[in-house]
Design a protein around this motif. Sequence first.
Motif, PDB file in Angstrom:
ATOM      1  N   UNK A 116       0.764  -1.242   0.038  1.00 26.35           N
ATOM      2  CA  UNK A 116       0.010   0.000  -0.004  1.00 26.35           C
ATOM      3  C   UNK A 116       0.814   1.566  -0.045  1.00 26.35           C
ATOM      4  N   UNK A 117       2.106   1.112  -0.074  1.00 26.53           N
ATOM      5  CA  UNK A 117       3.013   2.374   0.096  1.00 26.53           C
ATOM      6  C   UNK A 117       4.475   1.942  -0.343  1.00 26.53           C
ATOM      7  N   UNK A 118       5.202   2.888  -0.804  1.00 23.07           N
ATOM      8  CA  UNK A 118       6.491   2.775  -1.042  1.00 23.07           C
ATOM      9  C   UNK A 118       7.119   3.738  -0.199  1.00 23.07           C
ATOM     10  N   UNK A 119       7.887   3.485   0.901  1.00 20.99           N
ATOM     11  CA  UNK A 119       8.435   4.143   1.975  1.00 20.99           C
ATOM     12  C   UNK A 119       9.937   4.454   1.813  1.00 20.99           C
ATOM     13  N   UNK A 120      10.389   5.724   2.075  1.00 23.95           N
ATOM     14  CA  UNK A 120      11.937   5.883   1.967  1.00 23.95           C
ATOM     15  C   UNK A 120      12.235   6.142   3.487  1.00 23.95           C
ATOM     16  N   UNK A 121      13.855   5.926   3.630  1.00 23.78           N
ATOM     17  CA  UNK A 121      14.312   6.404   4.982  1.00 23.78           C
ATOM     18  C   UNK A 121      14.394   7.606   5.177  1.00 23.78           C
ATOM     19  N   UNK A 122      13.964   8.363   6.026  1.00 21.16           N
ATOM     20  CA  UNK A 122      14.450   9.992   6.315  1.00 21.16           C
ATOM     21  C   UNK A 122      15.626  10.071   7.550  1.00 21.16           C
ATOM     22  N   UNK A 123      16.601  10.276   7.213  1.00 18.55           N
ATOM     23  CA  UNK A 123      17.937  10.355   8.302  1.00 18.55           C
ATOM     24  C   UNK A 123      17.889  11.809   8.370  1.00 18.55           C
ATOM     25  N   UNK A 124      17.146  12.506   9.472  1.00 19.53           N
ATOM     26  CA  UNK A 124      17.260  14.084   9.687  1.00 19.53           C
ATOM     27  C   UNK A 124      17.880  14.276  10.925  1.00 19.53           C
ATOM     28  N   UNK A 125      18.860  15.321  10.906  1.00 12.50           N
ATOM     29  CA  UNK A 125      19.553  15.620  12.046  1.00 12.50           C
ATOM     30  C   UNK A 125      19.365  17.050  12.130  1.00 12.50           C
ATOM     31  N   UNK A 126      19.839  17.540  13.229  1.00 12.92           N
ATOM     32  CA  UNK A 126      19.766  18.974  13.620  1.00 12.92           C
ATOM     33  C   UNK A 126      20.941  19.947  12.549  1.00 12.92           C
ATOM     34  N   UNK A 127      20.559  20.873  12.035  1.00 11.12           N
ATOM     35  CA  UNK A 127      21.162  21.420  11.155  1.00 11.12           C
ATOM     36  C   UNK A 127      22.612  22.005  11.958  1.00 11.12           C
ATOM     37  N   UNK A 128      22.325  22.570  13.264  1.00  7.88           N
ATOM     38  CA  UNK A 128      23.263  23.166  14.237  1.00  7.88           C
ATOM     39  C   UNK A 128      24.125  21.876  14.696  1.00  7.88           C
TER      40      UNK A 128
END
Length: 319
Positions: A116-128
């Motif tokens: 029902x979906x194609x998912x991606x990994x979001x690796x999110x980090x603080x910019x600072x």
Amino acid sequence: MFKKLGYTISGAALLLAAGMFNVANAESKTLALGSTNATSSHYQIAVAMAQAIEANNDGTTVSVVETGASVDNVRRLTRGEIDLGLVAGDVFVQARNGLGQFEGKAVDDLVALYPYSDSVINVAVREDSGITMLSELDGEAFAPGIRGSGGELLMTQSLELFGVQPEYIYGTITDAIEAVRNKQIVGYSKYAAANRVDATLQELLTSVDMRILGFSPDEQKMVKENIPGVGFTTLPADFIEGNPEVVTPSVPILYATRLSLMDEDTARKIAQAIDQKKQILIDVWPQLKDYDFRQSILSTRDIGIAVHPGAMSYWEAAQ
């Protein structure tokens, strides 16, 4: 004597009532659907799926079970605790073939009912944090996803391949968001839709400047060679404001069962319900309006996803 006869009659009446109850319930069915953490949007669509299955199958009740997602669901399927559950494509392939965490414990009758979906990994980090590459997560406090989820497995397997050892912090996605906001961790990873910013990241961006990290060509090659069932997709520049174009893992997300747990008729009826009651799902996830369930299930076979014969009999005949 009379009193004893009274008990005998009452006992007979109870047995008769029990027999009638069993006959009445012989046509009913209760299914346990393993989903994910209740804070995830995937939990909300799981509830809609349960409603769709019930709406298309008189006498069927579907109970949505909050779980740790993919890996946890496969383990619950092996124990017979759930009848069907959310499983990411890479976890499915590894579980069915006894690879990775499932080495020596192959679930060789694991089969898909529908994606029902194609998912991606979001690796999110603080910019600072100053972190711009996955290698720079080494030694940093980082949340790789809900323990037992497909996202957590893929992220930890990938970083191990790269020789990167963060200080892993586990908890719910809500815990991760708060920890990022409070500067207790540098970032987190989770599955998200490829065509839009995840709701949890949107919330975080209202108070924290974030960056999404990508996988380098060498890192992509290592993943493809060592983790079956994983592809890659490109998130365009400014997917979140100021972020460069990045390449990140992509996998199909599906609902699976075991041949030993579900007969062909039930599997066919579930596939039919998801297809014919699709509007219930669209009301929760509008992006499913253009999702082609039939084409998606047929294409998953190319990456080693086995499909339940009952479900496939429906999808092959569907228009």
